[in-house]
Design an enzyme around this catalytic site. Sequence first.
Site, PDB file in Angstrom:
ATOM      1  N   TYR A  80      13.029  -3.460 -17.528  1.00  0.00           N
ATOM      2  CA  TYR A  80      11.962  -4.070 -16.711  1.00  0.00           C
ATOM      3  C   TYR A  80      12.026  -5.592 -16.854  1.00  0.00           C
ATOM      4  CZ  TYR A  80       7.279  -5.132 -14.945  1.00  0.00           C
ATOM      5  OH  TYR A  80       6.213  -5.644 -14.237  1.00  0.00           O
ATOM      6  N   ASP A 131       4.228   0.058   2.646  1.00  0.00           N
ATOM      7  CA  ASP A 131       4.361   0.842   1.403  1.00  0.00           C
ATOM      8  C   ASP A 131       5.116   2.115   1.793  1.00  0.00           C
ATOM      9  OD1 ASP A 131       2.456   0.755  -1.446  1.00  0.00           O
ATOM     10  OD2 ASP A 131       3.478   2.638  -0.993  1.00  0.00           O
TER      11      ASP A 131
HETATM   12  P1  NAD Z   1       1.401  -0.137  -8.607  1.00  0.00           P
HETATM   13  O1  NAD Z   1       2.572   0.104  -9.486  1.00  0.00           O
HETATM   14  O2  NAD Z   1       0.080   0.448  -8.964  1.00  0.00           O
HETATM   15  O3  NAD Z   1       1.754   0.290  -7.122  1.00  0.00           O
HETATM   16  C1  NAD Z   1       3.065   0.229  -6.698  1.00  0.00           C
HETATM   17  C2  NAD Z   1       3.110   0.515  -5.197  1.00  0.00           C
HETATM   18  O4  NAD Z   1       4.473   0.455  -4.843  1.00  0.00           O
HETATM   19  C3  NAD Z   1       2.598   1.893  -4.821  1.00  0.00           C
HETATM   20  O5  NAD Z   1       1.678   1.777  -3.751  1.00  0.00           O
HETATM   21  C4  NAD Z   1       3.876   2.620  -4.393  1.00  0.00           C
HETATM   22  O6  NAD Z   1       3.665   3.575  -3.372  1.00  0.00           O
HETATM   23  C5  NAD Z   1       4.719   1.457  -3.909  1.00  0.00           C
HETATM   24  N1  NAD Z   1       6.153   1.755  -3.897  1.00  0.00           N
HETATM   25  C6  NAD Z   1       6.858   2.427  -4.834  1.00  0.00           C
HETATM   26  N2  NAD Z   1       8.140   2.541  -4.434  1.00  0.00           N
HETATM   27  C7  NAD Z   1       8.231   1.905  -3.244  1.00  0.00           C
HETATM   28  C8  NAD Z   1       9.292   1.692  -2.335  1.00  0.00           C
HETATM   29  N3  NAD Z   1      10.527   2.159  -2.584  1.00  0.00           N
HETATM   30  N4  NAD Z   1       9.037   1.000  -1.197  1.00  0.00           N
HETATM   31  C9  NAD Z   1       7.797   0.538  -0.938  1.00  0.00           C
HETATM   32  N5  NAD Z   1       6.743   0.709  -1.757  1.00  0.00           N
HETATM   33  C10 NAD Z   1       6.972   1.403  -2.891  1.00  0.00           C
HETATM   34  O7  NAD Z   1       1.207  -1.694  -8.397  1.00  0.00           O
HETATM   35  P2  NAD Z   1       0.994  -2.852  -9.447  1.00  0.00           P
HETATM   36  O8  NAD Z   1       0.794  -2.349 -10.847  1.00  0.00           O
HETATM   37  O9  NAD Z   1      -0.002  -3.724  -8.832  1.00  0.00           O
HETATM   38  O10 NAD Z   1       2.420  -3.573  -9.466  1.00  0.00           O
HETATM   39  C11 NAD Z   1       2.840  -4.325  -8.346  1.00  0.00           C
HETATM   40  C12 NAD Z   1       3.908  -5.297  -8.808  1.00  0.00           C
HETATM   41  O11 NAD Z   1       3.373  -6.135  -9.817  1.00  0.00           O
HETATM   42  C13 NAD Z   1       5.138  -4.642  -9.410  1.00  0.00           C
HETATM   43  O12 NAD Z   1       6.292  -5.355  -9.036  1.00  0.00           O
HETATM   44  C14 NAD Z   1       4.907  -4.779 -10.898  1.00  0.00           C
HETATM   45  O13 NAD Z   1       6.114  -4.788 -11.638  1.00  0.00           O
HETATM   46  C15 NAD Z   1       4.228  -6.130 -10.932  1.00  0.00           C
HETATM   47  N6  NAD Z   1       3.450  -6.358 -12.150  1.00  0.00           N
HETATM   48  C16 NAD Z   1       2.431  -5.517 -12.450  1.00  0.00           C
HETATM   49  C17 NAD Z   1       1.704  -5.741 -13.623  1.00  0.00           C
HETATM   50  C18 NAD Z   1       0.585  -4.818 -14.039  1.00  0.00           C
HETATM   51  O14 NAD Z   1       0.133  -4.921 -15.187  1.00  0.00           O
HETATM   52  N7  NAD Z   1       0.095  -3.947 -13.170  1.00  0.00           N
HETATM   53  C19 NAD Z   1       2.036  -6.811 -14.448  1.00  0.00           C
HETATM   54  C20 NAD Z   1       3.081  -7.656 -14.083  1.00  0.00           C
HETATM   55  C21 NAD Z   1       3.781  -7.416 -12.912  1.00  0.00           C
END
Ligand code: NAD
Length: 248
Positions: free
Chosen positions: A149, A38
């Site tokens: 997105y 991360d």
């Molecule tokens: P989150 O958004 O809560 O956490 C994202 C993490 O990414 C953080 O720990 C952040 O530090 C890290 N990050 C940000 N920029 C970064 C970089 N340049 N390099 C490395 N790490 C980086 O996590 P989430 O909500 O679980 O989402 C994770 C994935 O799941 C994403 O791709 C999101 O689009 C996808 N997603 C999430 C949901 C949802 O409802 N939460 C739904 C569908 C898809």
Amino acid sequence: MSQRLTGKTCLVTAAGQGIGRATALAFAGEGARVIATDIDESTLGRLAAGQAGIQVERLDVRDPDAINLAAQRHRDVDVLFNCAGFVHHGTILEVSEDNYDVSFDLNVRSAFRMSRAFLPAMLERESGCILAVSSVASSIKGIVNRCVYGATKAALIGLTKSIAADFVGRGIRSNAICPGTVQTPSLDERIAEQGGDPEGVRRAFVTRQPMGRLGTPEEIAALAVYLGSAESAFVTGQAFVIDGGLSM
Ligand code: NAD
């Protein structure tokens, strides 16, 4: 307890919180050696504390040099979990050129770079699994206010299918996971950013779910374990929807 990933090395991006964190823990729980990465070293530190099988490393998925160095250090990665992503809100009229570039860089180009860097060592072993965290907001379903997105997450499905098609005969599997709304720290932030009535915004997220609840990161991680393990050996090039019925 079953150990479906014993002997495997799994690298997870965006493992500091949310789906990435839950997946790192689930992979380790199934016996894998996990490299949890991360950009946020504080959340990585909390993840590593007392967790057997998880080593943490700072990795910015927008930094091509850092990605190439990581791929040289870790030539034994069996499962690559491309999780990093960012939700930009807005219709096409509200997406600036900069929003567009940042979203595609973080959500798509990161997975392109990671996959390209880690694939050659997998090909040498004729074995490897690449997973992308896409979304139901993609080519699966149009969701209001998620223009760029949804476009990035649709692109990830295309990337996944092309890797699967090109390397299906060489021991590589590639699949995408398409979650609906999942309770993660970033969802809380997005709700808070809307201002006004956060409980009302949260209710709106829950109301659009036919099951009447949000998903949990652990439910997504369970699918990732299946797709990363030999149980799914006959599965490649697919987009797996896990959304509580949002897209049905
Ligand atoms: P989150 O958004 O809560 O956490 C994202 C993490 O990414 C953080 O720990 C952040 O530090 C890290 N990050 C940000 N920029 C970064 C970089 N340049 N390099 C490395 N790490 C980086 O996590 P989430 O909500 O679980 O989402 C994770 C994935 O799941 C994403 O791709 C999101 O689009 C996808 N997603 C999430 C949901 C949802 O409802 N939460 C739904 C569908 C898809």
